[in-house]
Structure formats: structure tokens, C-alpha cells
Design a protein around this motif. Structure first.
Motif, short mmCIF file in Angstrom:
data_model
loop_
_atom_site.label_atom_id
_atom_site.label_comp_id
_atom_site.label_asym_id
_atom_site.label_seq_id
_atom_site.Cartn_x
_atom_site.Cartn_y
_atom_site.Cartn_z
N GLY A 192 -9.72 -7.37 -39.31
CA GLY A 192 -8.77 -8.37 -39.91
C GLY A 192 -7.29 -7.98 -39.85
N PHE A 193 -7.18 -6.79 -39.13
CA PHE A 193 -5.45 -6.37 -39.12
C PHE A 193 -4.99 -6.30 -40.28
CE2 PHE A 193 -7.28 -9.15 -35.49
CZ PHE A 193 -8.11 -8.02 -34.94
N VAL A 194 -3.76 -7.13 -40.31
CA VAL A 194 -2.98 -7.36 -41.37
C VAL A 194 -3.19 -8.65 -42.03
CG1 VAL A 194 -0.72 -7.59 -42.57
CG2 VAL A 194 -1.23 -5.80 -40.98
N THR A 195 -2.88 -9.92 -41.19
CA THR A 195 -2.88 -11.21 -41.70
C THR A 195 -4.39 -11.55 -42.31
OG1 THR A 195 -3.24 -12.11 -39.59
CG2 THR A 195 -1.00 -12.22 -40.35
N SER A 196 -5.29 -11.44 -41.64
CA SER A 196 -6.74 -11.91 -42.19
C SER A 196 -7.25 -11.12 -43.26
CB SER A 196 -7.51 -11.95 -40.91
OG SER A 196 -7.29 -13.02 -39.86
N ARG A 197 -6.75 -9.83 -43.15
CA ARG A 197 -7.27 -8.95 -44.07
C ARG A 197 -6.91 -9.35 -45.52
NH1 ARG A 197 -10.08 -6.89 -46.92
NH2 ARG A 197 -11.05 -4.69 -47.36
N ILE A 198 -5.69 -9.90 -45.30
CA ILE A 198 -4.77 -10.22 -46.76
C ILE A 198 -5.40 -11.93 -47.12
CG2 ILE A 198 -2.87 -10.59 -48.20
CD1 ILE A 198 -1.79 -8.12 -46.37
N LEU A 199 -4.90 -12.61 -45.97
CA LEU A 199 -5.27 -14.11 -46.43
C LEU A 199 -6.61 -14.78 -46.59
CD1 LEU A 199 -3.87 -16.73 -46.16
CD2 LEU A 199 -4.33 -16.92 -43.98
N HIS A 200 -7.43 -14.21 -45.82
CA HIS A 200 -8.96 -14.67 -45.85
C HIS A 200 -9.62 -14.27 -47.19
CE1 HIS A 200 -9.01 -15.60 -41.27
NE2 HIS A 200 -8.11 -16.08 -41.79
N PRO A 201 -9.74 -13.04 -47.58
CA PRO A 201 -10.18 -12.94 -48.73
C PRO A 201 -9.54 -13.78 -50.05
CG PRO A 201 -9.96 -10.93 -47.82
CD PRO A 201 -9.22 -12.04 -46.93
N MET A 202 -7.95 -13.94 -49.93
CA MET A 202 -7.45 -14.71 -50.81
C MET A 202 -8.14 -16.08 -50.94
SD MET A 202 -3.51 -15.76 -51.31
CE MET A 202 -3.47 -16.95 -50.04
N ILE A 203 -8.20 -16.81 -49.57
CA ILE A 203 -8.79 -18.11 -49.60
C ILE A 203 -10.21 -17.96 -50.22
CG2 ILE A 203 -9.58 -19.85 -48.08
CD1 ILE A 203 -7.33 -18.92 -46.04
N ASN A 204 -11.03 -17.01 -49.98
CA ASN A 204 -12.27 -17.07 -50.27
C ASN A 204 -12.33 -17.06 -51.86
OD1 ASN A 204 -15.14 -16.80 -49.68
ND2 ASN A 204 -15.29 -14.45 -50.09
N ASP A 205 -11.51 -16.40 -52.60
CA ASP A 205 -11.24 -16.15 -54.15
C ASP A 205 -11.06 -17.41 -54.52
OD1 ASP A 205 -12.06 -13.82 -54.62
OD2 ASP A 205 -10.02 -12.77 -54.50
N ALA A 206 -10.08 -18.23 -53.72
CA ALA A 206 -9.54 -19.60 -54.12
C ALA A 206 -10.79 -20.72 -54.05
CB ALA A 206 -8.58 -20.33 -53.37
N ALA A 207 -11.58 -20.40 -53.18
CA ALA A 207 -12.78 -21.28 -53.07
C ALA A 207 -13.63 -21.02 -54.25
CB ALA A 207 -13.75 -21.21 -51.75
N ARG A 208 -13.93 -19.80 -54.52
CA ARG A 208 -14.79 -19.27 -55.75
C ARG A 208 -14.38 -19.93 -57.19
NH1 ARG A 208 -14.96 -13.81 -53.21
NH2 ARG A 208 -17.07 -13.79 -52.34
N VAL A 209 -12.88 -20.02 -57.31
CA VAL A 209 -12.34 -20.48 -58.41
C VAL A 209 -12.74 -22.15 -58.53
CG1 VAL A 209 -10.24 -21.17 -59.61
CG2 VAL A 209 -10.47 -19.03 -58.73
N VAL A 210 -12.72 -22.86 -57.32
CA VAL A 210 -13.34 -24.30 -57.38
C VAL A 210 -14.80 -24.26 -57.53
CG1 VAL A 210 -13.30 -26.22 -56.07
CG2 VAL A 210 -11.27 -24.99 -55.67
N GLU A 211 -15.58 -23.39 -56.92
CA GLU A 211 -16.79 -23.32 -56.91
C GLU A 211 -17.04 -23.09 -58.60
OE1 GLU A 211 -20.34 -20.32 -55.58
OE2 GLU A 211 -18.56 -20.64 -54.30
N GLU A 212 -16.42 -22.16 -59.29
CA GLU A 212 -16.92 -22.01 -60.62
C GLU A 212 -16.52 -23.06 -61.70
OE1 GLU A 212 -15.00 -18.17 -61.07
OE2 GLU A 212 -16.48 -17.12 -59.78
N GLY A 213 -15.74 -24.02 -61.21
CA GLY A 213 -15.27 -25.20 -62.05
C GLY A 213 -14.21 -24.98 -62.67
N THR A 214 -13.27 -23.94 -62.63
CA THR A 214 -12.20 -23.38 -63.22
C THR A 214 -10.93 -24.37 -62.95
OG1 THR A 214 -12.77 -20.95 -63.12
CG2 THR A 214 -10.48 -21.71 -63.80
#
Length: 289
Positions: A192-214
Motif C-alpha cells: 500500500g506504500f503511503v497513499t493506499s495504506r492511509i486512504l483505503h482503510p479510511m474509505i473502508n471505515d466510511a463504508a462501515r459507518v454507512v453500513e451500520e446506519g450511523t
């Protein structure tokens, strides 16, 4: 380490780009718009034919947005289905699907075709460069260059130096990026180097927030833009990356780091299953039809 983004008299380049998907098309537009000739290769002739229309449209868009240097005629585009086109290239950029086995197979074949000393550039968002270098006849010729989407609008490129990457390959890639008026920021090899190692887990967390109905996707993006200064919001960014590409990258990160935060959320997996891949399919978190 950062290199200068401009070169008053850049050397001539003849590129071969492998893969006519979203990133292959974007990189081709960037190169053509800076006057460089490009041979675009894909095994799917129908995909290549569609890519030609997309390239024309994106070149016009890039010009309208002032993203191309004035007074430079576009480079010549040639398309084909054979990797033998790479034999005469001064540099080869591989932009096939984010799958280590697929990338390694393509790079191995190309490595046997090009002249010794020709830099091979893998455009990967997550796969360690040295993992791919083992497939090459000359592993010192492989460099990772992570262009962001769309490459013709984003002026910085993440350059990944693998443990076996040689100085001539680094110099050649730096020269190419200067010809493309891109700022090269060089980092060490890692999943993931730098950009993906930081950005992609953040997007994943954002998707979980939507998935959980928050919150809705719109609310997540509005808060990330308005409160935290994210330019587009993480879920609009996911649609731009391509949700299938994002899931592939997250799986690579999860397998290579063991970080459970990189395990793709069920919502992302479901969107891929439903064909809602983002902008390229017309629907993702948002509707683009």
C-alpha cells in the motif's frame, strides 16, 4: 525525497501502456496530452475500441480544464493486442488489474521482450514492487509509480523504489515524470506504500459507518469535506477509484499486513456483487446515470 516537477527540455519518450481500463486510459491521456506517443495494449479488442472514444473525450476535458501544456500537439496513439509492441518502447507502464499473479505474468513476458535498460513501471495501488520484481529477467528495471485517478488532473505521483530497483531505472522514471510535468515523491516499498495504506482503510471505515446506519453516504462525505478538509469525501473518492479496484486493494493490504481494518466491509463487497462499481458503471455510492 522529492524531485523537481518540470524539465525545460525533456527527452523524447515512446511509451507502451499495458491495460485499457480506467487507469490505463488516464495515463494514456496524460502522456498524449504532453505530446508523447503511446502504444496502448490490451488483450480485449472491444475494450481497446471503447478506450479510443474515452481517450478522445478525456483529452478534450483535460484541455478545457487547463490541465495540458499549451501549444503542444497531442502525441500519436496506436492500439493493439500484442505485447510485442513493447519491444521498441523507451518505457513500459503496466496498468492491468490489481492482481499480483496477473501483473507478475504480464511483467515477466514484457521483461523478455524489451531492450535491456528499458524501465518497467508497475502502476499498482497496493502490491509490493519487490513481490513483482521476482518475475522479471532483470528485477532492477522495475519501479512502482502510483498515478492517482484521473492522472491528467493530479500533479503528483507516488514513486515506489523496490529493494532491487536500480539507479538507471529511477533516473529514467524521474525523467519521464518530468516530461509529464508531474512531481515525483519517492517512497520505500511496502504493502500500500503511503497513499493506499492511509486512504483505503479510511474509505473502508466510511463504508462501515454507512453500513451500520450511523449516517448516509452524503452525510459522511459532507462532514469529511466540511469539517476535515477532504476535497471530495471518501465515498465519492471510492466511486472515482472504482469500488472493485478498492476491494482488490483492500484484500491485498489485509493479506500482506494482517490489519483487520483492511478487510473489505460487507457493503463494499455487496456493491461489487451488484455491479455498482462507481463512476465507470454509472452507480456506486452515488448515481451517475
Amino acid at each position: 525525497m522529492t524531485t523537481a516537477p518540470h524539465d525545460e527540455s525533456p527527452p523524447r519518450h515512446a511509451l507502451t501502456v499495458l491495460g485499457a481500463g480506467v487507469m490505463g486510459v488516464g495515463i494514456t491521456v496524460l502522456a498524449l496530452g504532453h505530446g508523447l506517443p503511446v502504444h496502448l495494449v490490451d488483450v480485449d479488442r472491444e475494450l481497446l475500441d471503447r478506450a479510443g472514444d474515452r481517450i478522445d473525450g478525456e483529452l478534450r476535458l483535460a484541455e478545457l480544464m487547463g490541465a495540458l501544456p499549451p501549444g503542444i500537439s497531442p502525441g500519436e496513439l496506436v492500439t493493439g493486442t500484442s505485447l510485442k509492441a513493447a519491444a521498441g518502447a523507451t518505457a513500459v507502464i503496466e496498468a492491468v488489474t490489481e492482481n499480483a499473479a496477473t501483473k507478475a505474468a504480464v511483467l515477466s513476458e514484457v521483461s523478455a521482450l524489451v531492450r535491456p535498460g528499458t524501465p518497467l513501471i508497475t502502476n499498482t495501488s497496493s502490491i509490493p514492487v519487490d513481490e513483482l520484481a521476482g518475475a522479471l529477467e532483470r528485477p532492477e528495471e522495475l519501479v512502482g509509480t502510483h498515478f492517482m485517478n484521473p492522472p491528467y488532473l493530479i500533479g503528483t505521483a507516488e514513486v515506489v523504489r523496490g529493494p532491487r530497483t536500480g539507479e538507471p531505472a529511477m533516473a529514467a522514471v524521474t525523467s519521464l515524470l518530468a516530461a509529464l510535468r508531474r512531481r515525483a515523491v519517492v517512497v520505500r516499498d511496502a504493502p500500500g506504500f503511503v497513499t493506499s495504506r492511509i486512504l483505503h482503510p479510511m474509505i473502508n471505515d466510511a463504508a462501515r459507518v454507512v453500513e451500520e446506519g450511523t449516517a448516509t453516504a452524503e452525510a459522511v462525505d459532507a462532514l469529511m469535506q466540511g469539517c476535515l478538509g477532504h476535497p471530495t469525501g471518501p465515498l465519492r473518492t471510492a466511486d472515482l477509484i472504482g469500488i472493485d479496484n478498492l476491494v482488490d486493494s483492500l484484500r491485498v493490504l489485509h493479506e500482506r499486513t494482517g490489519d483487520d481494518g483492511c478487510r473489505p466491509s460487507e457493503l463494499l463487497v455487496r456493491l461489487v456483487r451488484e455491479g455498482r462499481l462507481g463512476r465507470k458503471s454509472g452507480r456506486g455510492f452515488y448515481d451517475y446515470t
